[in-house]
Design a protein around this motif. Structure first.
Motif, short mmCIF file in Angstrom:
data_model
loop_
_atom_site.label_atom_id
_atom_site.label_comp_id
_atom_site.label_asym_id
_atom_site.label_seq_id
_atom_site.Cartn_x
_atom_site.Cartn_y
_atom_site.Cartn_z
N ASN A 192 0.83 -1.20 0.00
CA ASN A 192 0.00 0.00 0.00
C ASN A 192 0.87 1.26 0.00
O ASN A 192 0.61 2.22 -0.73
CB ASN A 192 -0.92 -0.02 1.22
CG ASN A 192 -2.05 0.98 1.11
OD1 ASN A 192 -2.57 1.23 0.03
ND2 ASN A 192 -2.45 1.53 2.25
N LYS A 193 1.94 1.25 0.81
CA LYS A 193 2.83 2.41 0.86
C LYS A 193 3.62 2.57 -0.44
O LYS A 193 3.91 3.69 -0.87
CB LYS A 193 3.77 2.29 2.05
CG LYS A 193 3.07 2.43 3.40
CD LYS A 193 4.06 2.44 4.55
CE LYS A 193 4.67 1.10 4.80
NZ LYS A 193 5.60 1.08 5.97
N ARG B 22 -3.84 13.70 1.63
CA ARG B 22 -4.40 14.98 2.08
C ARG B 22 -5.25 15.63 1.00
O ARG B 22 -6.38 16.08 1.25
CB ARG B 22 -3.28 15.93 2.53
CG ARG B 22 -3.78 17.31 2.94
CD ARG B 22 -2.63 18.25 3.26
NE ARG B 22 -3.08 19.62 3.37
CZ ARG B 22 -3.38 20.23 4.52
NH1 ARG B 22 -3.29 19.55 5.65
NH2 ARG B 22 -3.79 21.48 4.54
N ASP B 23 -4.74 15.69 -0.22
CA ASP B 23 -5.48 16.34 -1.30
C ASP B 23 -6.78 15.60 -1.60
O ASP B 23 -7.81 16.22 -1.88
CB ASP B 23 -4.63 16.41 -2.57
CG ASP B 23 -3.52 17.45 -2.47
OD1 ASP B 23 -3.62 18.34 -1.60
OD2 ASP B 23 -2.55 17.37 -3.25
N ARG B 24 -6.76 14.28 -1.51
CA ARG B 24 -7.99 13.52 -1.77
C ARG B 24 -9.02 13.76 -0.67
O ARG B 24 -10.23 13.81 -0.94
CB ARG B 24 -7.67 12.03 -1.90
CG ARG B 24 -6.85 11.70 -3.14
CD ARG B 24 -6.82 10.21 -3.44
NE ARG B 24 -6.03 9.43 -2.52
CZ ARG B 24 -4.71 9.28 -2.60
NH1 ARG B 24 -4.03 9.89 -3.57
NH2 ARG B 24 -4.05 8.53 -1.73
N ASP C 34 -11.70 5.45 -0.73
CA ASP C 34 -11.02 4.24 -1.17
C ASP C 34 -10.58 3.45 0.07
O ASP C 34 -9.95 4.01 0.97
CB ASP C 34 -9.80 4.63 -2.01
CG ASP C 34 -9.07 3.45 -2.62
OD1 ASP C 34 -8.87 2.43 -1.92
OD2 ASP C 34 -8.68 3.53 -3.80
N PRO C 35 -10.87 2.14 0.13
CA PRO C 35 -10.48 1.36 1.31
C PRO C 35 -8.99 1.42 1.63
O PRO C 35 -8.60 1.37 2.80
CB PRO C 35 -10.91 -0.07 0.94
CG PRO C 35 -12.03 0.12 -0.04
CD PRO C 35 -11.69 1.36 -0.81
N ALA C 36 -8.15 1.51 0.61
CA ALA C 36 -6.70 1.59 0.86
C ALA C 36 -6.33 2.88 1.56
O ALA C 36 -5.35 2.94 2.32
CB ALA C 36 -5.93 1.47 -0.46
N ASP C 37 -7.08 3.93 1.31
CA ASP C 37 -6.88 5.19 2.04
C ASP C 37 -7.50 5.12 3.42
O ASP C 37 -6.89 5.51 4.42
CB ASP C 37 -7.49 6.35 1.27
CG ASP C 37 -6.67 6.76 0.05
OD1 ASP C 37 -5.48 6.39 -0.02
OD2 ASP C 37 -7.22 7.44 -0.84
N LEU C 38 -8.71 4.56 3.49
CA LEU C 38 -9.48 4.54 4.73
C LEU C 38 -8.73 3.83 5.85
O LEU C 38 -8.63 4.34 6.98
CB LEU C 38 -10.82 3.86 4.49
CG LEU C 38 -11.76 3.75 5.70
CD1 LEU C 38 -12.23 5.12 6.15
CD2 LEU C 38 -12.96 2.87 5.36
N PHE D 253 -5.02 7.30 5.56
CA PHE D 253 -5.65 8.29 6.43
C PHE D 253 -4.84 8.50 7.70
O PHE D 253 -4.84 9.59 8.29
CB PHE D 253 -7.07 7.86 6.80
CG PHE D 253 -8.14 8.42 5.90
CD1 PHE D 253 -7.97 8.46 4.53
CD2 PHE D 253 -9.33 8.90 6.43
CE1 PHE D 253 -8.96 8.97 3.69
CE2 PHE D 253 -10.32 9.42 5.61
CZ PHE D 253 -10.14 9.46 4.24
N ARG D 254 -4.12 7.47 8.14
CA ARG D 254 -3.36 7.58 9.38
C ARG D 254 -2.23 8.58 9.27
O ARG D 254 -1.79 9.13 10.29
CB ARG D 254 -2.81 6.19 9.76
CG ARG D 254 -3.90 5.18 9.96
CD ARG D 254 -3.36 3.79 10.22
NE ARG D 254 -4.44 2.82 10.30
CZ ARG D 254 -4.29 1.54 10.57
NH1 ARG D 254 -3.06 1.05 10.79
NH2 ARG D 254 -5.31 0.72 10.63
#
Length: 565
Positions: free
Chosen positions: A40-41, A50-52, A66-70, A74-75
């Protein structure tokens, strides 16, 4: 075939040494994605989310994320989904993440060095009131955590925080987390040196930089010149500890590799002497070494403590000097530790300028935006523009004139903040617990608060400095292994055979000269309901059996197991 099984008269050959599996260390060429988090990273830097959040998710709402962001990126900006209401602790390890997720977030505000102006505290409080249902917990890493945050409100929250010089950048995630610092830095009468400038420099030069935004795991930093060592350097990933050398110069000793959770380890002292102007560069060297040599194959072995355990302090220092700094660091003295000093700043204390600071205790860090607004008002009414958060979930107001001490103490206590608290209120901490945390198994904040109330009633004259730390899961956010009485949440059966909330008990942990992890006695646990009875019982036995000058940890180490049950 092993040598012992070799047939007579036939030559044997030594078995080839087993090739050790790579640990995912970039510096050794292991760049492939080794687990879901690393993939993911690799796909996108967490800082890019941040922009998203601003342009997509805050407009589209929770279902647009997006689940990968969630559950990942997001952290990088302090956001975790909080636990959905009504899910009991027995399901914590059973349900999938999306089944545990609420549609609201915990949001962590980083407060580096624990330093706040009145304007900053007021902004934090107003965000809590307006966007977080008045929640605002003070953590044991000097942060403030909100709950009930909607993604739609995050841009407005960031705008307000940033207008007063605060942020949530890298408050969570595989990043350099908040930089801890002594909350009375610069004003304590007996401090070795003030690290505030070095904290600001690390923050300005390195926080939010892509250079350190993809570390193997979280990276916790502390800097302090405090003589009571309130930031607990022994359990940070990297710690700079104020010392004075033989020439009378002040600088820092360097510790690396501390951490708790399920594999607790104390930091290793590298034995260096760092000038203040070297701190940011050396911090970047340690973080860079962790980035490049840290273990990325398994999340459970990815903290820097596992690397330094395998390497040892000598090799770590050698690689740091040769590959990251380009020069050798001089040797230096060890910090001076005093086993008889409490590692906090609660109460009224004289500053080095003749004024006073006032440290006060909310219960287990649980406050509200409304109460924090009152703290800001009280500070301002008494001529102070400086408020501090502490590593023990407490608050401090600086710069109080002597003639205003009685007034400010009375004002704080009228709001439920005690300047002269009982030992139980002063030294009990609790993590977030099952109310909001998806990893928790049991409730913590209310249980710890009830325990304080009960112990104050049952043992009103108890004065020994006993620390009681309550944690909702094995991850030790509330530092159970280094408490006198550490309570780790678990489910258990009560006398009627019913499954109820309870705690495994650790006894006799500590730091400093009494450095030790609390011992566990086979079968020693307590239901949540029976907890006040158990703690009262063991503390009364301690009072009866202790020798002159003996503290709880020393008594627990020698006491019979029967007396600890």
């Amino acid at each position: 075939m092993p040598p012992s099984s070799a047939q007579p008269g036939k030559a044997t050959t030594a078995a080839a040494p087993r090739r050790r599996r790579g640990e995912g260390q970039w510096a050794l060429g292991y760049r492939e994605p080794l687990n879901k988090n690393e993939e993911n990273k690799k796909n996108d830097d967490g800082l890019n989310v941040r922009d998203r959040i601003i342009n997509v998710y805050s407009k589209g709402g929770f279902d647009s994320i997006d689940p990968a962001d969630l559950r990942g990126r997001f952290r990088w900006f302090g956001l975790y989904t909080q636990r959905a209401p009504g899910i009991d602790g027995g399901k914590t390890a059973v349900l999938e993440p999306e089944e545990l997720d609420d549609r609201y977030f915990m949001l962590r505000v980083r407060i580096d060095g624990g330093q706040l102006s009145v304007a900053q505290l007021r902004a934090i409080a107003e965000i809590s009131r307006d966007h977080g249902r008045d929640t605002a917990d003070i953590t044991d890493r000097q942060n403030v955590q909100y709950h009930w945050i909607r993604v739609e409100d995050v841009p407005a929250i960031w705008e307000k925080l940033e207008s007063v010089g605060l942020s949530t950048t890298e408050a969570c995630g595989d990043t350099p987390r908040v930089i801890m610092g002594c909350p009375v830095a610069g004003v304590a009468e007996d401090e070795v040196l003030d690290p505030s400038e070095q904290i600001r420099q690390i923050y300005d030069e390195h926080i939010g930089s892509p250079e350190f935004s993809n570390l193997p795991r979280k990276f916790k930093t502390s800097l302090s010149g405090c003589t009571v060592h309130c930031v607990n350097h022994e359990i940070n990933d990297v710690a700079f500890v104020g010392v004075r050398n033989e020439a009378g110069e002040t600088g820092y000793d360097l510790f690396v590799g501390g951490g708790l959770a399920t594999n607790p380890m104390f930091a290793k002292r590298l034995g260096t002497f760092l000038r203040p102007d070297q701190v940011s560069e050396v911090w970047a060297g340690v973080a860079g070494l962790f980035r490049d040599y840290g273990y990325r194959r398994l999340r459970t072995r990815a903290r820097i403590k596992f690397l330094i355990k395998d390497w040892g302090a000598e090799k770590f220092r050698e690689v740091l000097e040769k590959e990251y700094l380009g020069y050798e660091l001089p040797d230096g003295p060890e910090p001076i530790l005093d086993p008889g000093v409490r590692r906090d700043h609660v109460g009224v204390h004289r500053q080095n300028d003749g004024r006073f600071y006032v440290g006060f205790a909310p219960k287990v860090g649980r406050v509200s935006g409304t109460s924090l607004l009152r703290v800001a008002e009280i500070a301002e009414e008494h001529g102070s523009d400086r408020v501090r958060t502490t590593p023990d979930q407490k608050l401090i107001i600086l710069d109080v004139e002597e003639e205003r001490i009685a007034s400010i103490s009375a004002a704080l206590e009228s709001e439920g903040f005690e300047v002269d608290p009982s030992v139980f209120r002063r030294q009990t901490m609790a993590c977030t617990g099952i109310q909001f945390c998806k990893l928790a198994i049991v409730e913590t904040k209310d249980r710890a608060s009830t325990l304080i109330d009960e112990l104050e009633k049952r043992l009103p004259d108890f004065e020994e400095p006993i620390s009681i730390n309550v944690n909702g899961c094995p991850n030790s956010c509330a530092r159970v292994q280094v408490a006198d009485i550490g309570l780790k949440g678990q489910l258990m059966l009560n006398e009627r055979g019913e499954q109820v909330e309870g705690y495994q008990i650790h006894l006799g942990g500590g730091m400093g000269l009494t450095q030790a992890f609390g011992k566990k006695i086979r079968g020693l646990k307590s239901t949540a309901d029976d907890l006040p009875d158990y703690v009262e019982r063991v503390l009364r036995r301690f009072q009866t059996q202790k020798e002159d000058g003996e503290n709880f940890a020393a008594w627990a180490a020698r006491a019979d197991d029967a007396d600890l049950k």
